[in-house]
Write a protein that holds these residues in place. Structure first.
Motif, PDB file in Angstrom:
ATOM      1  N   LYS A 291       0.879  -1.224  -0.050  1.00 43.47           N
ATOM      2  CA  LYS A 291      -0.100  -0.159  -0.010  1.00 43.47           C
ATOM      3  C   LYS A 291       0.839   1.166  -0.016  1.00 43.47           C
ATOM      4  O   LYS A 291       1.983   1.295   0.387  1.00 43.47           O
ATOM      5  N   GLU A 292       0.322   2.198  -0.388  1.00 40.28           N
ATOM      6  CA  GLU A 292       0.961   3.827  -0.812  1.00 40.28           C
ATOM      7  C   GLU A 292       1.465   4.218   0.584  1.00 40.28           C
ATOM      8  O   GLU A 292       2.644   4.606   0.759  1.00 40.28           O
ATOM      9  N   ASP A 293       0.756   3.979   1.871  1.00 44.49           N
ATOM     10  CA  ASP A 293       1.278   4.425   3.026  1.00 44.49           C
ATOM     11  C   ASP A 293       2.539   3.701   3.554  1.00 44.49           C
ATOM     12  O   ASP A 293       3.079   4.265   4.402  1.00 44.49           O
TER      13      ASP A 293
ATOM     14  N   HIS B 264       5.047   5.691   2.128  1.00 43.71           N
ATOM     15  CA  HIS B 264       5.249   7.131   2.816  1.00 43.71           C
ATOM     16  C   HIS B 264       5.988   6.751   4.037  1.00 43.71           C
ATOM     17  O   HIS B 264       6.731   7.657   4.449  1.00 43.71           O
ATOM     18  N   TYR B 265       5.793   5.647   4.790  1.00 41.53           N
ATOM     19  CA  TYR B 265       6.694   5.358   6.138  1.00 41.53           C
ATOM     20  C   TYR B 265       7.949   5.087   5.412  1.00 41.53           C
ATOM     21  O   TYR B 265       8.947   5.735   6.427  1.00 41.53           O
TER      22      TYR B 265
ATOM     23  N   LYS C 196       9.472   8.812   4.765  1.00 36.75           N
ATOM     24  CA  LYS C 196       9.369   9.684   6.014  1.00 36.75           C
ATOM     25  C   LYS C 196      10.571   9.356   7.131  1.00 36.75           C
ATOM     26  O   LYS C 196      11.413  10.017   7.913  1.00 36.75           O
TER      27      LYS C 196
ATOM     28  N   TYR D   2       5.675  15.643   5.853  1.00 33.56           N
ATOM     29  CA  TYR D   2       4.739  14.647   5.726  1.00 33.56           C
ATOM     30  C   TYR D   2       3.156  15.503   5.779  1.00 33.56           C
ATOM     31  O   TYR D   2       2.880  15.800   7.096  1.00 33.56           O
TER      32      TYR D   2
ATOM     33  N   GLU E   1      -0.205  14.975   4.525  1.00 37.66           N
ATOM     34  CA  GLU E   1      -1.374  14.291   4.504  1.00 37.66           C
ATOM     35  C   GLU E   1      -2.689  15.157   4.309  1.00 37.66           C
ATOM     36  O   GLU E   1      -3.546  15.029   4.758  1.00 37.66           O
TER      37      GLU E   1
ATOM     38  N   ASP F  18       2.805  14.638  -1.223  1.00 40.66           N
ATOM     39  CA  ASP F  18       2.715  13.986  -0.067  1.00 40.66           C
ATOM     40  C   ASP F  18       4.107  14.684   0.771  1.00 40.66           C
ATOM     41  O   ASP F  18       3.592  14.863   2.127  1.00 40.66           O
TER      42      ASP F  18
ATOM     43  N   TYR G  22      -7.282   3.669  14.585  1.00 41.94           N
ATOM     44  CA  TYR G  22      -6.017   3.324  13.939  1.00 41.94           C
ATOM     45  C   TYR G  22      -6.311   1.964  13.278  1.00 41.94           C
ATOM     46  O   TYR G  22      -6.228   1.731  12.369  1.00 41.94           O
TER      47      TYR G  22
ATOM     48  N   LYS H  95      -4.580   2.125   9.991  1.00 40.78           N
ATOM     49  CA  LYS H  95      -3.616   3.186   9.900  1.00 40.78           C
ATOM     50  C   LYS H  95      -2.352   2.620  10.957  1.00 40.78           C
ATOM     51  O   LYS H  95      -1.742   3.265  11.590  1.00 40.78           O
TER      52      LYS H  95
ATOM     53  N   GLU I 222       0.870   4.739  10.975  1.00 41.21           N
ATOM     54  CA  GLU I 222       0.710   5.788  11.830  1.00 41.21           C
ATOM     55  C   GLU I 222       0.825   5.655  13.152  1.00 41.21           C
ATOM     56  O   GLU I 222       0.639   6.540  14.227  1.00 41.21           O
TER      57      GLU I 222
END
Length: 423
Positions: free
Chosen positions: A2-4, A7-8, A11, A36, A38, A43, A404, A409, A412
């Motif tokens: 997944k895209e998140d 991101h992780y 970041k 970041y 959001e 992004d 969450y 999530k 995050e």
């Protein structure tokens, strides 16, 4: 994938950041990976990156595939004109700016260690309730405790928003705010919104003036709720109705609540008649209630303030015209605990915030005195080896699950990030 997750990775630089090259074989040096956001737009904002010999300052956009740029129609959005690097898992097409210059691409999959990917796949495996349910009890206690505190204050921020909304509606009268919020919580989940409308229908100045007459308060609250609309033989009912009609005319009350109150599926002690009588009795016995509870920091002192019952009539009634065995009906400790969790703590937090005061430790200390809540979510966490000892911990767990776990999530969440570190 997944895209998140990407991101992780970006970041926290969870990749081989020292040997990066663009898809076109230009060296990449990351001075600042950016902020970041959001939000709508790229992004990561205001990154600083050297590509080849050229240093760039601008934004970074992240996708699973390069072609997602066109899937999301970024070529039509001027917010993406300042993208200096397109970070993707798989590069499948070139991307161009409006001036026909090509956006450099970093294909990330060749720079991430196998263990990192396997940890992510393990974390995001098929779940029965939450992804990390089998690993939750093994999380480092220091990480878990710190995250609980953050979760608690996130939940408190959300709970304080309605406080400020009601504050504006009541011309910043904190006593009136407390009356409205207490009414909502006295109604519990089933009748809470209707109880709130009842409280909002009666200007609090009238509650102040009539608080010395318990029957007048009960008449006002029962009348505005619609419970006195019918005709009954009961003498107490007739007396309340007479008082209500007099007060209605005296104060020219216009806003009447006409939403039906729910008795169905409630235990008799939670019938709206009983809860409304207890609310009236509270305001009869305690003047300037907000001034008292805004500074209370001991659960024992709060219990003393809320030691109230119904009026005498309800000792042997649950509904008008239906007599029942005589029974005193005080607010139970478990009910007062709910008032502390859902009214007093958010109200104290909001009031301190409005005055620029910091009372975080006091709120945690107070809530640590309150017994842990009992509900299906907390029971589920218990089955995974998490044993909360106070309402502070259960409130944190509710925030964790609702904001969450349910929303997946994990990247995050401090717990999810801790599990990703493990090999």
């Amino acid at each position: 994938m997944k895209e998140d997750f990407l991101h992780y990775l970006w970041k926290f630089k969870k990749f081989d950041a020292l040997n990066l090259k663009t898809f076109n074989n230009e060296e990449i040096t990351i001075s600042n990976s950016g902020q970041y956001l959001e939000l709508a737009g790229p992004d990561f904002f205001n990154a600083q990156i050297t590509i080849g010999t050229q240093k760039w300052a601008g934004n970074v956009e992240i996708h699973l595939k390069s072609s997602d740029w066109y899937v999301h129609h970024h070529e039509k959005d001027t917010n993406y004109e300042n993208v200096i690097l397109h970070v993707v898992w798989e590069h499948d097409t070139e991307i161009f700016r409006s001036d026909n210059s090509e956006i450099p691409v970093l294909e990330l999959k060749d720079y991430v260690e196998k263990d990192t990917i396997e940890n992510y796949q393990s974390l995001m495996a098929l779940k029965s309730w939450i992804f990390c349910e089998n690993q939750l009890k093994n999380i480092d206690e220091f990480v878990f405790k710190n995250w609980q505190e953050r979760l608690f204050f996130e939940r408190l921020e959300r709970k304080s928003k309605p406080v400020f909304d009601v504050l504006e509606q009541t011309n910043r009268d904190w006593e009136a705010v407390l009356f409205c919020l207490l009414a909502k919580n006295f109604g519990l989940n089933t009748n809470g919104d209707t109880f709130l409308k009842i409280a909002q229908s009666i200007p609090f100045s009238i509650i102040r003036k009539e608080s010395f007459e318990e029957e007048n308060l009960e008449a006002l609250i029962f009348g505005v709720s619609g419970l006195l609309d019918s005709e009954k033989e009961d003498n107490y009912f007739k007396d309340l109705k007479f008082r209500y009609l007099y007060l209605l005319n005296k104060y020219q009350i216009q806003k009447i609540c006409r939403e039906p109150l729910q008795f169905f599926k409630h235990r008799p002690d939670n019938f709206p008649t009983i809860r409304l009588s207890q609310l009236a009795n509270l305001y009869h016995s305690q003047q300037n209630l907000f001034s008292k509870i805004s500074t209370l920091s001991s659960l024992k002192d709060i219990y003393e303030v809320f030691q109230v019952c119904t009026s005498k009539y309800w000792l042997n009634h649950y509904q008008f015209d239906k007599e029942s065995p005589k029974k005193k009906k005080p607010l139970s400790k478990s009910f007062i605990d709910l008032i502390v969790i859902n009214t007093i703590i958010p109200l104290q937090f909001a009031f301190a915030k409005s005055q620029g005061k910091e009372i975080s430790e006091d709120l945690i200390s107070l809530l640590n005195e309150v017994a842990p809540e009992k509900n299906a979510i907390i029971d589920k966490f218990r089955s995974f080896g998490i044993q909360p000892k106070s309402a502070f911990e259960t409130q944190s767990l509710l925030q964790l699950k609702n904001e969450y776990c349910t929303k997946s999530k994990c990247l995050e969440c401090a717990i999810g990030m801790e599990l990703l570190k493990k090999s």
